[in-house]
Write an enzyme that holds these catalytic residues in place. Structure first.
Site, PDB file in Angstrom:
ATOM      1  N   ASP A  27       0.866  -1.174   0.000  1.00 39.01           N
ATOM      2  CA  ASP A  27       0.000   0.000   0.000  1.00 39.01           C
ATOM      3  C   ASP A  27       0.903   1.224   0.000  1.00 39.01           C
ATOM      4  O   ASP A  27       1.834   1.312   0.809  1.00 39.01           O
ATOM      5  CB  ASP A  27      -0.871  -0.023   1.272  1.00 39.01           C
ATOM      6  CG  ASP A  27      -2.288   0.437   1.012  1.00 39.01           C
ATOM      7  OD1 ASP A  27      -2.451   1.587   0.573  1.00 39.01           O
ATOM      8  OD2 ASP A  27      -3.217  -0.345   1.269  1.00 39.01           O
TER       9      ASP A  27
ATOM     10  N   ASP B 188      -2.919   4.733  -2.274  1.00 41.90           N
ATOM     11  CA  ASP B 188      -3.932   5.322  -1.398  1.00 41.90           C
ATOM     12  C   ASP B 188      -4.334   6.715  -1.881  1.00 41.90           C
ATOM     13  O   ASP B 188      -3.480   7.511  -2.276  1.00 41.90           O
ATOM     14  CB  ASP B 188      -3.307   5.410   0.005  1.00 41.90           C
ATOM     15  CG  ASP B 188      -4.301   5.751   1.091  1.00 41.90           C
ATOM     16  OD1 ASP B 188      -5.247   4.976   1.292  1.00 41.90           O
ATOM     17  OD2 ASP B 188      -4.124   6.788   1.749  1.00 41.90           O
TER      18      ASP B 188
ATOM     19  N   GLU C 224      -6.577   4.277  -5.615  1.00 44.54           N
ATOM     20  CA  GLU C 224      -7.887   4.474  -4.986  1.00 44.54           C
ATOM     21  C   GLU C 224      -8.431   5.823  -5.452  1.00 44.54           C
ATOM     22  O   GLU C 224      -7.807   6.847  -5.216  1.00 44.54           O
ATOM     23  CB  GLU C 224      -7.726   4.456  -3.462  1.00 44.54           C
ATOM     24  CG  GLU C 224      -9.042   4.568  -2.734  1.00 44.54           C
ATOM     25  CD  GLU C 224      -8.891   5.026  -1.287  1.00 44.54           C
ATOM     26  OE1 GLU C 224      -9.777   4.730  -0.491  1.00 44.54           O
ATOM     27  OE2 GLU C 224      -7.898   5.712  -0.970  1.00 44.54           O
TER      28      GLU C 224
ATOM     29  N   HIS D 171     -10.809  -3.121   3.058  1.00 46.43           N
ATOM     30  CA  HIS D 171     -10.689  -2.814   4.497  1.00 46.43           C
ATOM     31  C   HIS D 171     -11.495  -1.573   4.893  1.00 46.43           C
ATOM     32  O   HIS D 171     -11.563  -1.247   6.073  1.00 46.43           O
ATOM     33  CB  HIS D 171      -9.222  -2.609   4.846  1.00 46.43           C
ATOM     34  CG  HIS D 171      -8.646  -1.408   4.159  1.00 46.43           C
ATOM     35  ND1 HIS D 171      -8.482  -1.338   2.783  1.00 46.43           N
ATOM     36  CD2 HIS D 171      -8.243  -0.215   4.638  1.00 46.43           C
ATOM     37  CE1 HIS D 171      -8.004  -0.152   2.471  1.00 46.43           C
ATOM     38  NE2 HIS D 171      -7.846   0.551   3.572  1.00 46.43           N
ATOM     39  N   ASP D 172     -12.054  -0.850   3.918  1.00 43.27           N
ATOM     40  CA  ASP D 172     -12.855   0.344   4.218  1.00 43.27           C
ATOM     41  C   ASP D 172     -14.355   0.082   4.077  1.00 43.27           C
ATOM     42  O   ASP D 172     -15.154   1.012   4.151  1.00 43.27           O
ATOM     43  CB  ASP D 172     -12.484   1.499   3.276  1.00 43.27           C
ATOM     44  CG  ASP D 172     -11.070   2.011   3.525  1.00 43.27           C
ATOM     45  OD1 ASP D 172     -10.576   1.889   4.658  1.00 43.27           O
ATOM     46  OD2 ASP D 172     -10.467   2.538   2.567  1.00 43.27           O
TER      47      ASP D 172
HETATM   48  C1  GLC Z   1      -7.693   5.390   2.248  1.00 45.75           C
HETATM   49  C2  GLC Z   1      -7.564   4.113   3.028  1.00 45.75           C
HETATM   50  C3  GLC Z   1      -8.213   4.291   4.357  1.00 45.75           C
HETATM   51  C4  GLC Z   1      -7.524   5.421   5.067  1.00 45.75           C
HETATM   52  C5  GLC Z   1      -7.451   6.683   4.215  1.00 45.75           C
HETATM   53  C6  GLC Z   1      -6.464   7.667   4.754  1.00 45.75           C
HETATM   54  O1  GLC Z   1      -9.017   5.707   1.987  1.00 45.75           O
HETATM   55  O2  GLC Z   1      -8.088   3.046   2.309  1.00 45.75           O
HETATM   56  O3  GLC Z   1      -8.198   3.129   5.124  1.00 45.75           O
HETATM   57  O4  GLC Z   1      -8.189   5.712   6.267  1.00 45.75           O
HETATM   58  O5  GLC Z   1      -7.058   6.423   2.912  1.00 45.75           O
HETATM   59  O6  GLC Z   1      -5.159   7.251   4.508  1.00 45.75           O
END
Ligand code: GLC
Ligand code: CA
Length: 598
Positions: A103, A211, A268, A345-346
Site C-alpha cells: 500500500d 492510497d 484508490e 478494508h474500508d
Molecule cells: C484510504 C484508506 C483508508 C484510510 C485513508 C487515509 O481511503 O483506504 O483506510 O483511512 O485512505 O489514509
C-alpha cells in the site's frame, strides 16, 4: 461499441487477494496479526487460485488510522515484524508463483514522521514547506479561524489543525495526526518516491495499491467549499481537493519511477463519478496508473452529507446494478482498464450490505456475490474473509464500544456532541448505521478455526503452548459458525465455491475478464441479468442472479435481447450446482449460461 481490441496482460487476468496485517494471522500469540503469520498462510492463499497479494500498510506507524499514518516508510511496525520478515514474505510469495503489492500512502504521513517533526519546528525550517501551512483567518469579532471551511474525512471537524508553537495551521484531509504532504515542492516529491517506492521496489515488490491517489494536488488558493450541510461548521470539500490541477503531472513523474521496475499500480479514486476524468488516470496511453478503484459501488447506500448519516439498505437493486454498470463501462471504447471488487478494508461485509446475512441466507448470498464478481470484467479483488462469506457483527452480540476504527469513533462522537449524550434515539440510529456500514466489520480478526481460542486467530502460537492474548479487536461472535477450518473440506462451502468460481473465470477469461458487460434489464428490482460479449462477435455468456429471498420466475433472454440469430442457451454453472432449471431462480440463486453464436 468497443473499437480497441483489449491488450492482454498478466495483471488484467489476475485475482488479487487483499490482506489486512493486524487481523490476518497472529503467529506469536500477542493478539496482533503479523508478517510471519501472513507467510504461514501463503499456501492457503495460493490454494484459492489467486495470483497476487496486496498487503495493507505494514510500515512503522502510531496506528491512529491503522497504519495509514506512516512515521517511517523504510521500517516495519514492530508488532508486525521486521524488514527481514518482509524480505521473507516477498521471497515466499514469489516462490509460490504469486506477486506482492504494498500500500502506497503518500498523500500524508504521520505527524510522528521525521519530516513533519522538522517541519513544525519553525517557520524557516528547511522542511517547513514539505507540508501545507497557512496563517489563521480572523472573523469580524477577532475570533481565530482556520484558513477555509473544509471538513476532514473523519468525523465532522476542520481539516486544519492549529499549531501553537509556530502560530499557523497545517492541513490534514484525514485525521489530525495525518498532515498532508506538499507535493508542489519537487524536493519533497523526490524524497517521497525514494523512501516509499524505490526502497521497496529494490526489495522485490511487484507494485502498489496507491492510497487516495487523486488528492496530492490541491487547488492553489484553497477556496471555501460550498455549504451543503448548513447545520455543520465545516463542509465536505472533496470535490475541491480531489483531481486537482497538477495531479497528472505528478502521476506521470511517479510512473517514470515505477516503469523502471515494471511495477503495477491500482489507485484508490474517490469522488470521481465522471468517466472522462477516470480515464485520464487509467488510459494506457496516458501512462499514469494501470487500474483504479472507482467508488460507484462503494458509495451505494451512503448518506449524502456524511456517509454514515443513512439507514440500512438505503438503495434499490437498480441503484446497485447501475453502480456496477458504470465501473464496468469504463473499458467501452477506451484503452483503459477496470477493476471488480465489492469489499476491502474500508467497507462493511458485502453479504450484509447487498444480500441477507440471516443464518438461513448468508451462505447463499455469499455464493451469489462470488458468482457475480467472478463474472465481471477487469482485474478481480478478493478481501480476506470474503472467501468464507464473513458477515457484519450482529448488533446484539457486538456493542458499539467494540468498534475501534477512528472513522466510527469520531462519527459516534459527532452524533453525541450534536444531539447530547443521552439522546438514545439518535445514538441508536448512529449505531444502526455503523452496524451496517462501518469499516470495523472488515477489520475483525480472521476466523481460521471455530474450535480454537479467539476463532483460531493465534492458533499456531496456542498449539506451541503460548498463553495467547485476546486479539486487538474483539473476535467475531459468529467465528464458531463462519470460519476457514469448517469450510476447507466441505464441497458445498462458500470457500470451495470461490475456488470453483475463480477456476471458472480463468477458463472463460476471454469473455469474463476481457468482455463487454451489458445489463439486460436494468429496471428489474429483484433480478440482475447481464450478458458478457465481445463486440467482434462469437459466443456470449449470460448471468442471471436472484437478489431476493423468494423463488422467482424469469424470462430467458431472447435472441433479439442478446443480439444473436438464435437464443440457444446452455447452462454452464450455477450457485446451486447442477440443479439449474430454465425460467426459475431459487432464493439467491445465480445461473450462468453460454449463448452459442451458432
Ligand atoms: C484510504 C484508506 C483508508 C484510510 C485513508 C487515509 O481511503 O483506504 O483506510 O483511512 O485512505 O489514509
Ligand atoms: Ca503477533
Amino acid at each position: 461499441m468497443t473499437v480497441v481490441a483489449r491488450e492482454k496482460k498478466w495483471w488484467k487476468e489476475a485475482v488479487i487477494y487483499q490482506i489486512y496485517p493486524a487481523s490476518f494471522c497472529d503467529s506469536n500469540g500477542d493478539g496482533i496479526g503479523d508478517l510471519p503469520g501472513i507467510t504461514s498462510k501463503l499456501d492457503y492463499i495460493a490454494s484459492l487460485g489467486v495470483n497476487a497479494i496486496w498487503v495493507c500498510p505494514m510500515y512503522e506507524s502510531p496506528q491512529i488510522d491503522m497504519g495509514y499514518d506512516i512515521s517511517n516508510y523504510e521500517e516495519v511496525y514492530k508488532p508486525y515484524g521486521t524488514v527481514q520478515d518482509m524480505e521473507v514474505l516477498i521471497r515466499e510469495t514469489h516462490a509460490r508463483g504469486m506477486r506482492i503489492m504494498l500500500d502506497l500512502v503518500i498523500n500524508h504521513t504521520s505527524d510522528q514522521h521525521a519530516w513533519f517533526k522538522e517541519s513544525r519546528l519553525s517557520k524557516d525550517n528547511a522542511k517547513r514547506d514539505w507540508y501545507i501551512w497557512r496563517p489563521a483567518k480572523f472573523s469580524a469579532t477577532g475570533e481565530r479561524l482556520p484558513p477555509n471551511n473544509w471538513r476532514c474525512n473523519f468525523g465532522g471537524g476542520s481539516a486544519w489543525q492549529w499549531d501553537e508553537q509556530t502560530g499557523e495551521y497545517y492541513l490534514h484531509l484525514f485525521a489530525t495526526e495525518q498532515p498532508d504532504l506538499n507535493w508542489e515542492n519537487p524536493v519533497t516529491r523526490k524524497a517521497i518516491y525514494a523512501s516509499s517506492m524505490e526502497y521497496w521496489l529494490d526489495r522485490g515488490v511487484d507494485g502498489f495499491r496507491v492510497d487516495t491517489v487523486n488528492m496530492y494536488s490541491k487547488p492553489g488558493d484553497l477556496p471555501d467549499a460550498p455549504i451543503v450541510d448548513p447545520k455543520a461548521a465545516f463542509q465536505p470539500a472533496s470535490l475541491l481537493y480531489c483531481n486537482g490541477p497538477r495531479m497528472h503531472e505528478y502521476l506521470g513523474e511517479m510512473n517514470a519511477v515505477l516503469a523502471r521496475y515494471g511495477a503495477i499500480t491500482v489507485g484508490e479514486l474517490p469522488c470521481t463519478p465522471d468517466m472522462a476524468k477516470v480515464l485520464k488516470y487509467v488510459s494506457a496511453k496516458a501512462k499514469q496508473l494501470d487500474m483504479v478503484f472507482q467508488f460507484d459501488v462503494v458509495d451505494v447506500g451512503f448518506g449524502k452529507t456524511h456517509k454514515y448519516e443513512t439507514t440500512p439498505r438505503n438503495f434499490t437493486l437498480p441503484d446497485f446494478k447501475a453502480a456496477i454498470g458504470r465501473t464496468q463501462g469504463l473499458i467501452f471504447g477506451s484503452d483503459g482498464w477496470t477493476t471488480a471488487f465489492i469489499e476491502n478494508h474500508d467497507q462493511a461485509r458485502s453479504v450484509s450490505r447487498f444480500t441477507d446475512d440471516r443464518p438461513e441466507f448468508r451462505a447463499l448470498g455469499a455464493k451469489l456475490l462470488a458468482l457475480m464478481e467472478s463474472c465481471l470484467s477487469g482485474t478481480q479483488y478478493v478481501y480476506q474473509g470474503q472467501e468464507i462469506g464473513t458477515v457484519n457483527t450482529p448488533k446484539e452480540s457486538y456493542p458499539v464500544e467494540n468498534y475501534l476504527d477512528i472513522d466510527s469513533v469520531l462519527f459516534y462522537q459527532m452524533v453525541k456532541e450534536r444531539h447530547g449524550p443521552d439522546n438514545r434515539a439518535e445514538l441508536d440510529k448512529a449505531f444502526t448505521a455503523l452496524q451496517y456500514l462501518a469499516r470495523d466489520h472488515a477489520r475483525l480478526p480472521m476466523a481460521w478455526n471455530g474450535k480454537a481460542k479467539f476463532g483460531g486467530f493465534s492458533e499456531a502460537a496456542e498449539k506451541e503452548g503460548t498463553d495467547v492474548k485476546e486479539p486487538w479487536m474483539k473476535p467475531h461472535p459468529l467465528a464458531g459458525e463462519i470460519n476457514v477450518a469448517s469450510q476447507l473440506d466441505d464441497p458445498d462451502s462458500v470457500l470451495n465455491f470461490w475456488r470453483k468460481m475463480l477456476r471458472f473465470r480463468r477458463e472463460h477469461a476471454d469473455l469474463l475478464v476481457y468482455g463487454d458487460f451489458r445489463d439486460l434489464r436494468p429496471a428489474d428490482k429483484d433480478l440482475f441479468v447481464f450478458v458478457k460479449e465481445d463486440h467482434r462477435g462469437g459466443d456470449k455468456i449470460v448471468v442471471s442472479l436472484n437478489f431476493t429471498t423468494g423463488k422467482k420466475s424469469w424470462q430467458m433472454p431472447t435472441a433479439e435481447e442478446l443480439g444473436l440469430k438464435e437464443a440457444n442457451l446452455v447452462p454452464i454453472t450455477s450457485t446451486h450446482h447442477g440443479k439449474t432449471a430454465e425460467g426459475v431462480l431459487a432464493p439467491f440463486e445465480g445461473q450462468v449460461w453460454l449463448a452459442k453464436a451458432t
